[in-house]
Design an enzyme around this catalytic site. Sequence first.
Site, short mmCIF file in Angstrom:
data_model
loop_
_atom_site.label_atom_id
_atom_site.label_comp_id
_atom_site.label_asym_id
_atom_site.label_seq_id
_atom_site.Cartn_x
_atom_site.Cartn_y
_atom_site.Cartn_z
N SER A 113 43.01 49.62 45.03
CA SER A 113 42.72 50.92 44.41
C SER A 113 42.58 52.02 45.46
O SER A 113 42.31 51.75 46.64
CB SER A 113 41.42 50.81 43.61
N CYS A 141 51.08 48.54 39.84
CA CYS A 141 50.93 49.84 40.50
C CYS A 141 52.16 50.70 40.28
O CYS A 141 52.12 51.90 40.48
CB CYS A 141 50.68 49.65 41.99
N PHE A 193 44.19 42.10 42.66
CA PHE A 193 44.33 41.01 41.68
C PHE A 193 45.68 40.99 40.98
O PHE A 193 46.06 39.98 40.40
CB PHE A 193 43.22 41.11 40.61
N GLU A 213 39.24 38.26 44.94
CA GLU A 213 38.29 37.24 44.49
C GLU A 213 38.44 36.97 42.99
O GLU A 213 37.85 36.03 42.46
CB GLU A 213 36.85 37.66 44.84
P1 NAD Z 1 40.50 46.88 44.27
O1 NAD Z 1 40.61 48.07 45.15
O2 NAD Z 1 39.33 46.79 43.36
O3 NAD Z 1 40.46 45.54 45.17
C1 NAD Z 1 41.37 45.35 46.22
C2 NAD Z 1 40.68 44.53 47.30
O4 NAD Z 1 39.56 45.24 47.80
C3 NAD Z 1 40.18 43.18 46.79
O5 NAD Z 1 40.50 42.19 47.73
C4 NAD Z 1 38.67 43.40 46.67
O6 NAD Z 1 37.94 42.23 46.95
C5 NAD Z 1 38.38 44.45 47.71
N1 NAD Z 1 37.26 45.34 47.32
C6 NAD Z 1 36.86 45.65 46.06
N2 NAD Z 1 35.82 46.50 46.10
C7 NAD Z 1 35.56 46.74 47.40
C8 NAD Z 1 34.61 47.57 48.08
N3 NAD Z 1 33.71 48.29 47.42
N4 NAD Z 1 34.64 47.58 49.43
C9 NAD Z 1 35.54 46.87 50.12
N5 NAD Z 1 36.47 46.06 49.51
C10 NAD Z 1 36.47 46.01 48.18
O7 NAD Z 1 41.88 46.77 43.48
P2 NAD Z 1 42.26 45.80 42.28
O8 NAD Z 1 41.52 46.21 41.06
O9 NAD Z 1 42.18 44.39 42.72
O10 NAD Z 1 43.82 46.15 42.11
C11 NAD Z 1 44.30 47.18 41.30
C12 NAD Z 1 44.58 48.44 42.10
O11 NAD Z 1 45.49 48.15 43.14
C13 NAD Z 1 45.24 49.53 41.28
O12 NAD Z 1 44.68 50.77 41.64
C14 NAD Z 1 46.70 49.48 41.69
O13 NAD Z 1 47.42 50.67 41.54
C15 NAD Z 1 46.56 49.10 43.12
N6 NAD Z 1 47.78 48.51 43.62
C16 NAD Z 1 48.56 49.27 44.43
C17 NAD Z 1 49.77 48.77 44.89
C18 NAD Z 1 50.66 49.59 45.78
O14 NAD Z 1 51.56 49.01 46.38
N7 NAD Z 1 50.48 50.89 45.89
C19 NAD Z 1 50.17 47.48 44.53
C20 NAD Z 1 49.32 46.73 43.70
C21 NAD Z 1 48.13 47.26 43.27
#
Ligand code: NAD
Length: 501
Positions: free
Chosen positions: A231, A286, A154, A181
Site C-alpha cells: 500500500s 494493483c 497479500f 503475513e
Molecule cells: P500492505 O501495505 O498492508 O502490506 C504490504 C507489506 O507491508 C506486508 O508484508 C505487511 O506485512 C507490511 N506492513 C503492513 N503494515 C505495516 C506497517 N504499519 N509497517 C511496516 N510494514 C507493514 O499491503 P497489502 O494490503 O498486503 O497489499 C495491497 C496493496 O498493495 C494495495 O494498495 C495494492 O495496490 C498494492 N500493490 C501494489 C502493487 C504495485 O506493483 N504497485 C502490486 C501489488 C499490490
Amino acid sequence: MASSDLPGVPLFINGEFVQSRTTQWRDVINPATQRKLARVPLATPAEVDAAVAAAKAAFVTWRKTPIGTRARIFLKYQQLIRENMKSLAATLTAEQGKTLADAEGDVFRGLEVVEHAAAIGNLQLGELAANVAGGVDTYTRLQPLGVCAGITPFNFPAMIPLWMFPMAIACGNTFVLKPSEQDPMVTMELVKLAHEAGIPPGVLNVVHGAAEVVDAICDHLDIKAVSFVGSTRVGTHVYERASLAGKRVQCMMGAKNHAIVLPDAHKEQTLNALVGASFGAAGQRCMAVSVAVLVGEARQWVPDLVAKARGLKIGNGTDNLDLGPVISCAARERIEALIERGQGEGATLELDGRRPPMAGELASGNFVGPTVFSGVKPGMSIYEQEIFGPVLCLAEAATLDDAIAMINANPNGNGTAIFTQSGAAARKFEEEIDVGQVGINVPIPVPVPMFSFTGSRASKLGDLGPYGKQVVLFYTQTKTITARWFEDDVSTGVNTTISLR
Ligand code: NAD
C-alpha cells in the site's frame, strides 16, 4: 481448532526450515470459509538478525559464483515451478481466495521472471570503450550489492516474491524475504522449490512478521537494498525509513487505474475486458481497472456493462467461477463501508454486491459481489480512495481531452488503458497520459519481464522497476574502471593536468 494446534509456517534461515521461537503468532485463514490453515510467526529481532547474518556470510562466496552456475539454478527452478503448478495454485487459492485458474496465472507471471533470471548472462553486462586515451581503456562492472531484502503484499503471494529474489540472487546478491503475513504458505512452497533447485544455504532466507519485522529490515545496517510492494501508506514509510538508513529502495504502491472508453471502441470486447479487469481477483489487483471513463456516446453502454457484471459468478476459488472472496473480514467491512459512502456522496449504485447469498460454509466467507457505481466524480471517497475490492466506478467525459485531463489530475500512476478502434486517438492518449503503464485495448498492461514494471507518480517511489532490465541496475552497483598497462620501455613523463594522456 485452537491456534496453538495449527502447523507453524517455518522461517528459512541458512538453508534450513526452522520454527520460530516467538510468542507472537497470527492465523492464516481461508477467506472463503474462515477455516484456519496454519499459524505464522512474527519473528523475533534475533531471528531477523540470524537471517541477515546468514545472507551476509553467504554473499562472500555467492558474489563470485560463476554466471553459468547462477543461471543454471534458475533453469532448474523454472522447471520445478512448472512441475508443481497445480499444487502451488491450490495452496494459493486456499489462503488467498482467488480462483484456481487465476492462481495459476499468479504463479505463471512469477515463473516468467524466473525464466528471465536464467538469462542473467545476457543481462548483467558491463560496457567497454577502448582507447579513451592513448593505451587507456574504460569499462564497467555491474557488481552485486550484498544482502538485499523484499517485503511483499497479500494479493500476489507467488508473483511478487518471484519479482524479487530470483533477479536479486541471479545478479549475485543474497536475500531476506518478508512475505505477507496474511498468505505466506504458497511463498514458502516456492522457497522450498528454490532450495531444491540448488540455491545454496544463506543465499535466500525468509522471516515472517508485520510492522516490527519490516522496520527491523529497514534499519538493519547489513541490508543494502529493499524492494517493497504494497500500500501507499506502508510503502511511503518503508521508503523514508530505509532511505534514511542509507539503503537503495524501490516501492511499488497503491493505485486508481482508469480506463477510457471511446464510442468507436469494439463494444463487446471492451465490456468483456472492463468486467474482467475490474472484478477478477475480486478487484484485489494493483492494476485492476477501478474507474471507467465513458466518453460521448459510450455513456449509453452502462446498462450492458451492468448486465455483464451481474452475470459473473462468485464462489470458492476452488470452484473456479469468476471471482472468489476478498482477503479478510476487515477488507470486506472496509469495502462495504466505502460502498455506503459512495451512495451517501451522491453516486448512483447501479449494482450492489454487498452480502451476496452464499451456501454452507461459504456463508461465513468474505464475499463481495461485483458492484458498479455510475455518476462518480473526483472528490467522492469511492473515487479518491483505492477500494481494492470488486467495485467499478463509472465516470463521464465529453471528449478524449477531458478524459485525459481527469486521469492526469489523479495522483496515481500505476496503470491506465484506452479502448478505441482509432489509431490516432490511441497515439494521442499514449503520448499525453501521465501514467507509467499504458494499455491500448488491453485492460491490465502489466509488462512481461523483458520489460520492467514502470508504475509512476504516487504509485511508485524510487527510480527503477522491480523486474526486467531496470532491476539489474537496481540490484547492482556500476563500478567504472579506467585502466592503463605500462609497456616496459615507454615513459610518458609526469602529467600534472586532469587530462588523460
Ligand atoms: P500492505 O501495505 O498492508 O502490506 C504490504 C507489506 O507491508 C506486508 O508484508 C505487511 O506485512 C507490511 N506492513 C503492513 N503494515 C505495516 C506497517 N504499519 N509497517 C511496516 N510494514 C507493514 O499491503 P497489502 O494490503 O498486503 O497489499 C495491497 C496493496 O498493495 C494495495 O494498495 C495494492 O495496490 C498494492 N500493490 C501494489 C502493487 C504495485 O506493483 N504497485 C502490486 C501489488 C499490490
